[in-house]
Every structure is written in C-alpha cells, then in structure tokens.
Write an enzyme that holds these catalytic residues in place. Structure first.
Site, PDB file in Angstrom:
ATOM      1  N   ASP A   1     -12.842  37.283  33.882  1.00 53.88           N
ATOM      2  CA  ASP A   1     -11.735  36.668  34.353  1.00 53.88           C
ATOM      3  C   ASP A   1     -11.997  35.993  35.632  1.00 53.88           C
ATOM      4  OD1 ASP A   1      -9.962  37.335  32.474  1.00 53.88           O
ATOM      5  OD2 ASP A   1      -9.216  39.315  33.496  1.00 53.88           O
TER       6      ASP A   1
ATOM      7  N   ASP B   1     -13.980  44.288  31.468  1.00 54.28           N
ATOM      8  CA  ASP B   1     -14.239  42.915  31.833  1.00 54.28           C
ATOM      9  C   ASP B   1     -15.019  42.872  33.257  1.00 54.28           C
ATOM     10  OD1 ASP B   1     -12.314  43.295  33.732  1.00 54.28           O
ATOM     11  OD2 ASP B   1     -10.894  41.660  32.857  1.00 54.28           O
TER      12      ASP B   1
ATOM     13  N   ASP C   1     -14.232  40.679  36.901  1.00 49.66           N
ATOM     14  CA  ASP C   1     -13.172  39.756  37.500  1.00 49.66           C
ATOM     15  C   ASP C   1     -13.810  39.321  38.840  1.00 49.66           C
ATOM     16  OD1 ASP C   1     -10.834  40.873  35.770  1.00 49.66           O
ATOM     17  OD2 ASP C   1     -11.725  42.746  36.536  1.00 49.66           O
TER      18      ASP C   1
HETATM   19  N1  CTP Z   1      -4.277  41.518  37.269  1.00 47.31           N
HETATM   20  C1  CTP Z   1      -3.339  40.538  37.749  1.00 47.31           C
HETATM   21  N2  CTP Z   1      -2.553  39.816  36.640  1.00 47.31           N
HETATM   22  C2  CTP Z   1      -3.156  39.735  35.389  1.00 47.31           C
HETATM   23  C3  CTP Z   1      -4.022  40.581  35.076  1.00 47.31           C
HETATM   24  C4  CTP Z   1      -4.731  41.391  35.975  1.00 47.31           C
HETATM   25  O1  CTP Z   1      -2.863  40.717  38.677  1.00 47.31           O
HETATM   26  N3  CTP Z   1      -2.585  38.674  34.551  1.00 47.31           N
HETATM   27  C5  CTP Z   1      -4.701  42.270  38.165  1.00 47.31           C
HETATM   28  C6  CTP Z   1      -4.502  43.677  37.827  1.00 47.31           C
HETATM   29  O2  CTP Z   1      -3.328  44.029  38.431  1.00 47.31           O
HETATM   30  C7  CTP Z   1      -5.791  44.538  38.512  1.00 47.31           C
HETATM   31  C8  CTP Z   1      -6.670  43.526  38.428  1.00 47.31           C
HETATM   32  O3  CTP Z   1      -6.205  42.308  38.217  1.00 47.31           O
HETATM   33  O4  CTP Z   1      -5.438  44.876  39.700  1.00 47.31           O
HETATM   34  C9  CTP Z   1      -7.869  43.906  37.478  1.00 47.31           C
HETATM   35  O5  CTP Z   1      -7.125  43.850  36.184  1.00 47.31           O
HETATM   36  P1  CTP Z   1      -8.178  44.420  35.083  1.00 47.31           P
HETATM   37  O6  CTP Z   1      -9.423  43.701  34.813  1.00 47.31           O
HETATM   38  O7  CTP Z   1      -7.382  44.534  33.731  1.00 47.31           O
HETATM   39  O8  CTP Z   1      -8.235  45.826  35.429  1.00 47.31           O
HETATM   40  P2  CTP Z   1      -9.611  46.607  36.031  1.00 47.31           P
HETATM   41  O9  CTP Z   1      -8.833  47.454  37.204  1.00 47.31           O
HETATM   42  O10 CTP Z   1     -10.600  45.719  36.599  1.00 47.31           O
HETATM   43  O11 CTP Z   1      -9.960  47.686  34.865  1.00 47.31           O
HETATM   44  P3  CTP Z   1     -11.289  47.169  34.015  1.00 47.31           P
HETATM   45  O12 CTP Z   1     -12.676  47.979  34.611  1.00 47.31           O
HETATM   46  O13 CTP Z   1     -10.910  48.277  32.897  1.00 47.31           O
HETATM   47  O14 CTP Z   1     -11.316  45.670  33.964  1.00 47.31           O
HETATM   48 MN    MN Z   2     -11.489  44.163  35.207  1.00 48.56          MN
HETATM   49 MN    MN Z   3      -9.470  41.495  34.272  1.00 50.10          MN
END
Ligand code: CTP
Ligand code: MN
Ligand code: MN
Length: 526
Positions: A450, A327, A329
């Site tokens: 997000d 995703d 963020d």
């Molecule tokens: N996070 C959080 N609370 C959530 C979801 C996520 O604090 N409900 C934080 C996670 O701890 C992470 C960050 O948001 O540090 C990013 O989460 P995520 O998008 O799931 O992972 P990524 O590290 O961005 O990996 P990806 O590239 O797969 O998206």
């Molecule tokens: Mn992410």
């Molecule tokens: Mn995320």
C-alpha cells in the site's frame, strides 16, 4: 515431627470416642475452639479423615457450619474465597479465624491448638500472589507492546472477533477486539478469573470464553467456530485480495465454498479479485521484515528518481515493530507543500515500467478541507491519493540474500496446500505460476503493498492514522469524540467546541492536543 506410633494410630482412628493412645485426647478438650473444615478444594474424603483425626485428639470438629464455629479450616483457598462461601451459608457474621490447614495439622501434632501465626491466616486476594490487574478504558491510553502474555486467550477472542466481522456483525467484532486488546495490555498471564475484576471492556460473552479456557484449556465456541464449514469458507474466500465478507457470503449462498468451486463456477471476477486469485498462495503467506525492507528500497528508488527530496516512511504493522505482516505500507510526502501533487502516477509508472507491479489500483486524492469539512469521527476511510498494489519481489531485489524467500518457497513445496493456486500467473516478464528454477523454487514472490501520498501539512495525521493498529486508531477516534469533543481523521484534528482545526507537525503534538500521553508506535499493538 509426629512419633510414628501415634501417627499410625491417628490415621487408623475411625470414631470420635477420644480414645487416643497419647492419653491427652478425649471429647471437647478445648471448649473455646469449635472447628469446621471446608470441603471446597480439600475434598470429601480428606475432610472426613482430618475431622476424625481432630476429634480423636479432643477437638470439637463440626460436620456442618453454624454460628458456633470459631475456626474455619481450609486448604488451597484464599480468605476472600472462604468468605464468599461463608456468605452463601450464613449471612452477616463470619467466624473469628479463617485458617489454613497447616494450623490444623500442626495442632494435631502438638495435641493442642497451637498459637495462630500470620502464616496460618488466609490471605486476601489483593495480598495473595494472585495479581489483580488494572488498565485504563481506552486502548489509546495503554502501552500495548508485542510482548503478549495472554496469547492463548487473545487468539481465541480474536478468532471470535474475526468470525463476527466475517458475518458482518461489526458491533460484536469490536467488542471481542476490545476484550482481546485489554488482555494484550496486561503485564502478566491471567491464571484466575478474580484477576480480571474491574477490568474494562470484558463483557459477559468474553468472560465466559476466558473462564472456559482457564478451566479446560480451550473454548468450545472457538473450537466449533474453527470447525464450521461456513467459517472455513468465509476465511478462504475473503483471503482473496478484493473479496469482502459480502461477496463471500453471496458466493457461499450459491454453493461456492473454496477456490476450485469458485474457479469452476464461472463467476465474473473484477480485476482486483482476478489478481487476488492469481497470487492467492503468495498473498496468504506472511511478509517478512527483510522483504518489507527490500520493497522499501525499491519504493525509495522510485520516489527519489521521480521527485528528488520526497520522503518515504514505513507505516502500518512494520512501523509498530511487527516481524511479519499481511502487506507493506508506505507513506510518501515532500517537505514543500504542494510538491507531492501528481507524485503517485509518476511513482506507479516508474515501478510499472520496470516490471515491479503485478497489479495496481490508484485512487486520487479527494480531500479538500474547505469542502470536506471535519473528518467524520466514525469513518476510518481517508481520502489520500493511494495505490493498492501487488509487488513482484525477486531475489535480486532481496540483495542476493535469498534465505527467506527460499525458505518460504520450500515451505510451500513441503506443506501440501489444500487450495492450490488455480491460475497461471500472467504478469509481464515473469515465469508462469508453478514454474520453478533449477533449484526447485520460483525466484520471486508476490507481496501486497500500500502506498499513500500526503501533503506535508497533513503528514503527522497521516502517519498516526496509518501506523495502526486498527483498534488503536478506532480507540483514538472514540477518545477524541467522546472525551474531547474533537474529530480525528488521518487528515486533521478538529475541535468541535472551539470550532477550529488543531494543527500538528508531529504525532507527539497530536497526542498532546488529545490530552493523551504519547504512545510510541511499538506500544500501539492493541
Ligand atoms: N488503513 C486506513 N484505511 C484503509 C486501510 C488501512 O486508514 N483503507 C490504516 C489502518 O487503520 C491501519 C493501517 O492503515 O492503521 C495499516 O493497515 P493494514 O495494512 O491493514 O494493517 P497493519 O496494521 O499494517 O497489519 P498487517 O501487518 O497485517 O498489514
Ligand atoms: Mn499493513
Ligand atoms: Mn495495508
């Protein structure tokens, strides 16, 4: 160089009668030297051959090891390995000389024991080319870049972690994640189990998996997990946005193992799961950095027009330098405290009115320091105003550079999907699912996005908390709690001894409060 004639005779020698044609042989010519050849790694037949060769030249070569042996000869062994073997034979005393087979063959050539040089002596583990690794115990004390020298091992351990998490065994999941993180932090590839001695977080289970892969190239447990019907079903079902391990498990118990069965089952799906199923293919495909940047521009445009001066920061995996993600963020704030209040609904309706959102769910900010109190260290949920969404990214937003989008769409056309998208896509203003433009591709894709809004006073904590990786975050909180008696969340840092909040306006200050060296985002890929 051994004269041809002599070499020939030597190699055809079968007894230890000492009838050596060189005339210098004979039994026990060198009483100070009692030899023993180690079979380990040399092999039985080569050992027998070399033993006979030595006897033929007047050396005393013992068949079995005893206290009278003065020289132990081995091939492709290190000093510590030979010592370990000797310890298992006789405890206490070890012979004076642990030598490489090169000393033996040179002595055979010379017809007498040659002088023992440094190069003949066996090396110890720490002086051999085998590097013994050492890393600190918490992932937040280590610099873990994307340059992973042990991806075969870490992929295997991550799969076992994922399987444990999907089976709701979080304890085992974290154990495998920590083990994988230790290997990711090593400066080189692991080739030998001895290199792992003394490393933290490597439990018996993880070590068994690593050993099997080093020896056989694969782990039987990993391979059987990959093949297992349950793992495959859990992976497909939890691959639907909005479906967690619990729901997937319930469905599997009802005989639903893939998307078609889910479709046919008549299960009631909530709005999130419906959207997740509608966009299953797109959301299963990695998001590229170019796509993340294109979405960043859209979000910046939205934020700038509803609240000038507000700032948008790319967080999550892309901030850590990853080239793809599941995703994108973003963290949004405004330099004046309080101006961010009410921002999210405005941003969302701006995006929605322009057809950028295929799905969105906004949660209001529920964090109030006075009410909530110090963040619970074990909780990884924060209370920011946030929006979990599915973006519609068109080629237009990608600035005419359609290469990546085209590539990914072509890829999905050429690779038959075992679980084709079962639904028509029903968002406003877009073509239906599967509908393609004349070039044979859909001119848009769905991307999970997000959005999080934080007040400027909590911005540094939100930035640190949302940059990840998830394990890095978990380890930061564990460090804070266990080593510093502090509670860290994405909102604040509370010192439980001083009974006060520790303020910070940058990530650097938070690391300093925690007594940790600053770790750059690109080094938080634990
Ligand atoms: N996070 C959080 N609370 C959530 C979801 C996520 O604090 N409900 C934080 C996670 O701890 C992470 C960050 O948001 O540090 C990013 O989460 P995520 O998008 O799931 O992972 P990524 O590290 O961005 O990996 P990806 O590239 O797969 O998206
Ligand atoms: Mn992410
Ligand atoms: Mn995320």
């Amino acid at each position: 160089m051994v004269p041809l004639k002599r070499r020939k005779v030597a190699s055809s020698q079968t007894g230890n009668t000492g009838t050596d044609c060189g005339g210098r042989g004979g039994p026990n010519q060198f009483p100070q030297v009692v030899l023993f050849l180690l079979e380990r790694k040399m092999g039985a037949s080569r050992r027998a051959f070399l033993s006979q060769l030595g006897r033929g030249k007047g050396f005393q070569v013992e068949d079995s090891f005893s206290q009278s042996v003065s020289h132990v000869i081995s091939e492709n062994n290190r000093g510590d390995e030979v010592r370990a073997w000797l310890d298992s034979q006789v405890r206490g005393q070890t012979p004076v000389h642990l030598l490489d087979v090169s000393w033996y063959t040179e002595s055979m050539r010379a017809g007498r024991p040659v002088e023992i040089l440094d190069r003949h002596k066996l090396q110890q583990a720490d002086e051999a080319e085998v590097v013994v690794f050492s890393v600190p115990g918490y992932a937040c004390q280590r610099r873990t870049t994307l340059d992973n020298h042990n991806s075969v091992l870490t992929d295997a351990l991550s799969l076992l972690a994922e399987n444990a998490e999907l089976s709701e065994d979080d304890g085992r999941g974290v154990a495998f994640r920590r083990a994988a993180a230790v290997l990711k932090a090593l400066p080189g590839a692991v080739t030998d189990m001895t290199q792992l001695r003394g490393l933290p977080c490597l439990g018996g289970h993880s070590l068994r998996v690593i050993k099997e892969i080093l020896e056989n190239g694969a782990s039987s447990e990993v391979e059987s997990t990959k093949q297992s019907e349950r793992y495959k079903a859990l992976k497909v079902l939890t691959g639907i946005f909005g479906v967690g391990a619990k729901t997937a498990d319930r469905w599997i118990k009802e005989g639903i193992c893939d998307l078609h069965q889910l479709q046919d089952s008549g299960q009631t799906l909530n709005r999130t799961q419906r959207a997740g199923l509608d966009h299953y293919d797109d959301l299963s495909r990695p998001v590229t950095k170019a796509e993340a940047d294109a979405i960043g521009e859209v979000v910046e445009g939205a934020v700038a027009s509803v609240l000038p001066g507000a700032r948008v920061t790319l967080i999550g995996g892309f901030r850590r330098g990853k080239l793809t993600g599941h995703d994108v963020d973003f963290l949004i704030t405004h330099p004046e405290e309080g101006r961010e209040v009410g921002l999210m609904p405005k941003v969302v309706s701006w995006l929605e009115s322009r057809g950028f959102l295929l799905y969105q769910k906004t949660t209001r900010n529920s964090y109030l320091e006075s009410k909530t109190g110090p963040g619970r260290p074990s909780s990884n949920m924060d209370r920011f105003e946030r929006c979990l969404s599915i973006f519609k990214l068109t080629e237009e937003e990608r600035g005419g550079n359609t290469e990546t989008l085209t590539e990914s769409c072509l890829q999905s056309l050429s690779t038959p999907d075992p679980n084709p998208q079962p639904h028509a896509q029903t968002h406003r203003g877009g073509p239906e699912a599967g509908q393609t433009n004349p070039a044979g591709r859909r001119p848009w894709r769905a991307v999970r996005v997000d959005l999080v809004v934080s007040p400027i006073s909590q911005f540094a904590f939100a930035l640190l908390g949302w940059t990840g990786s998830k394990l890095f975050e978990r380890e930061l909180r564990r460090w804070a709690a266990h080593e510093k008696t502090m509670s860290l969340s994405s909102h604040a840092l509370y010192d439980n001894k001083q009974e006060r909040y520790l303020r910070a306006t940058s990530e650097e200050e938070i690391f300093a409060h925690l007594g940790l060296e600053y770790i750059h985002p690109s080094e938080r890929n634990a």
